[in-house]
Design an enzyme around this catalytic site. Structure first.
Site, PDB file in Angstrom:
ATOM      1  CG  ASP A   1      -0.368  -0.026   2.532  1.00 47.43           C
ATOM      2  OD1 ASP A   1       0.864  -0.197   2.622  1.00 47.43           O
ATOM      3  OD2 ASP A   1      -1.101   0.112   3.535  1.00 47.43           O
ATOM      4  CB  SER A   2       4.589   1.691  -0.126  1.00 49.29           C
ATOM      5  OG  SER A   2       4.772   0.516  -0.889  1.00 49.29           O
TER       6      SER A   2
ATOM      7  CG  ASP B   1       0.569  -3.998   2.190  1.00 52.73           C
ATOM      8  OD1 ASP B   1       0.663  -4.848   3.100  1.00 52.73           O
ATOM      9  OD2 ASP B   1       1.420  -3.109   1.993  1.00 52.73           O
TER      10      ASP B   1
ATOM     11  CE  LYS C   1       3.320  -5.925   3.907  1.00 51.45           C
ATOM     12  NZ  LYS C   1       2.860  -4.744   4.673  1.00 51.45           N
TER      13      LYS C   1
ATOM     14  CD  GLU D   1       0.472  -1.470   8.343  1.00 47.63           C
ATOM     15  OE1 GLU D   1       0.159  -0.694   9.279  1.00 47.63           O
ATOM     16  OE2 GLU D   1       0.900  -1.059   7.251  1.00 47.63           O
TER      17      GLU D   1
ATOM     18  CD  GLU E   1       7.836  -0.361   7.870  1.00 47.61           C
ATOM     19  OE1 GLU E   1       6.915  -1.081   7.444  1.00 47.61           O
ATOM     20  OE2 GLU E   1       8.052   0.799   7.450  1.00 47.61           O
TER      21      GLU E   1
HETATM   22  O1  KIV Z   1       3.522  -1.043   1.705  1.00 43.77           O
HETATM   23  C1  KIV Z   1       4.651  -1.533   1.643  1.00 43.77           C
HETATM   24  O2  KIV Z   1       5.356  -1.376   0.652  1.00 43.77           O
HETATM   25  C2  KIV Z   1       5.118  -2.312   2.782  1.00 43.77           C
HETATM   26  C3  KIV Z   1       6.553  -2.721   2.835  1.00 43.77           C
HETATM   27  C4  KIV Z   1       7.504  -1.648   2.676  1.00 43.77           C
HETATM   28  C5  KIV Z   1       6.848  -3.595   3.983  1.00 43.77           C
HETATM   29  O3  KIV Z   1       4.352  -2.627   3.632  1.00 43.77           O
END
Ligand code: KIV
Length: 265
Positions: free
Chosen positions: A45-46, A84, A113, A115, A182
Site C-alpha cells: 500500500d506504499s 497489502d 499482508k 498490519e 519494520e
Molecule cells: O507497503 C509496503 O510497501 C510495505 C513494505 C515496505 C513492507 O508494507
C-alpha cells in the site's frame, strides 16, 4: 525458473540464504522483478505514497489495491505475489477482512499482508482458515502513523520489546506464513527471528532477518519525499528520466525530432 510457492518461502528460513522481496505496483516493473528471479513481489500500500503521491498510506482503497494487483499479476510468471490489505479493509470486522482478502486473491494475489500483532491475531486466523495465506507486519506499522506520532523506530525500551515479541508470537500462532518486521533495533529483530519458526522479512530492522524488503521507488531513486536511513539506493532513475525528457524537449523545440526515420513517406 520454477514457480515460487508458500512452501518454498517457509522452507527458506534457516537454509542460510536470505529471501529478497521488492514492491511493484504495475505490470512492466513486476515483469522485470519476476525475470530477475525475485522470490516475493509485494503489492504494497506504499503505492499510495510513491505511485499516487498521497502523504501516507491511509487513503489507499481496496479498489486501488485490486487495480495494482491486477496489473502486477499480468507481469509475473514465477514470483510469489503478496498484496497489502489497505487501511479499513480488515480492522472493522472479521467479515470485512475475509471478504476483502478474498477479493485480492480473486485478482491473482497468492497471499495478503496486514498490519498488527496480538490485536490482529483473530483476523489473521480467520483469513488463514478460509485458505488464504497471510503475511503479518509488526513494529513500525505505517497504517498506525497517528498513534505512533510519526514514522518512529519501535521497540526501543524494555516494555515495547516485550510487546513486539508477544506480537510476533501471536502472528505466528494465528497461522501467518511469514512476518514483516519494520523499523526496530537489529538485536530485537534478531531475537524475534530466532524465536519464531516462520520467516521474518525486515525493513529497517537490520541484517539478522530471514529476508529483506524495500520499496522499489526508493532503491531506484524515484521517490525523494522521505529518505529513510535504512534505504540503500541502487540507481538514480530520476536523473536518467529527467535527462531523457530534457533531450526530447530540446529535440522537439529545435526541429530535430521527428527525423525521416520516424516519419511516414
Ligand atoms: O507497503 C509496503 O510497501 C510495505 C513494505 C515496505 C513492507 O508494507
Amino acid at each position: 525458473m520454477k514457480k515460487v510457492t508458500i512452501l518454498d518461502i517457509m522452507q527458506m528460513k534457516g537454509e542460510g540464504g536470505k529471501i529478497p522481496v521488492l514492491t511493484a505496483y504495475d505490470c512492466p516493473t513486476a515483469k522485470i522483478l519476476d525475470e530477475a528471479g525475485m522470490s516475493i513481489i509485494l503489492v504494497g500500500d506504499s503505492a499510495g505514497m510513491v505511485f499516487a503521491g498521497y502523504e501516507n498510506t491511509l487513503s489507499v482503497t481496496m479498489d486501488e489495491m485490486r487495480y495494482h494487483t491486477r496489473a502486477v499479476v499480468r507481469g509475473v510468471n514465477n514470483a510469489f505475489i503478496v498484496t497489502d490489505m489497505p487501511f479499513l479493509s480488515y480492522q472493522v470486522s472479521i467479515e470485512d477482512a475475509k471478504r476483502n482478502a478474498g477479493l485480492l486473491i480473486r485478482e491473482g494475489a497468492e497471499a495478503v499482508k496486514l498490519e498488527g500483532g496480538v490485536i490482529a491475531a483473530d483476523t489473521i486466523n480467520a483469513i488463514v482458515d478460509m485458505g488464504v495465506p497471510v503475511m503479518g507486519h509488526i513494529g513500525l506499522t505505517p497504517q498506525s502513523i497517528h498513534r505512533m506520532g510519526g514514522y518512529k523506530v519501535q521497540g526501543k525500551d524494555k516494555r515495547q520489546r516485550k510487546r513486539l515479541l508477544d506480537d510476533a508470537r501471536a502472528v505466528e500462532r494465528a497461522g501467518a506464513f511469514s512476518i514483516v518486521l519494520e523499523g526496530m533495533p537489529a538485536d530485537l529483530a534478531r531475537e524475534i527471528t530466532e524465536t519464531i519458526s516462520i520467516p521474518t522479512i525486515g525493513i529497517g530492522a537490520g541484517r539478522y532477518c530471514d529476508g529483506q524488503v524495500l520499496v522499489i521507488h526508493d532503491i531506484l531513486g524515484l521517490y525523494d519525499n522521505i529518505k529513510p536511513r535504512f534505504v540503500k539506493g541502487y540507481a538514480d532513475l530520476k536523473a536518467v528520466i529527467s535527462s531523457a525528457v530534457h533531450e526530447y524537449m530540446e529535440d522537439v523545440k529545435r526541429g530535430r525530432f521527428p527525423g525521416k526515420e520516424h516519419s511516414f513517406q
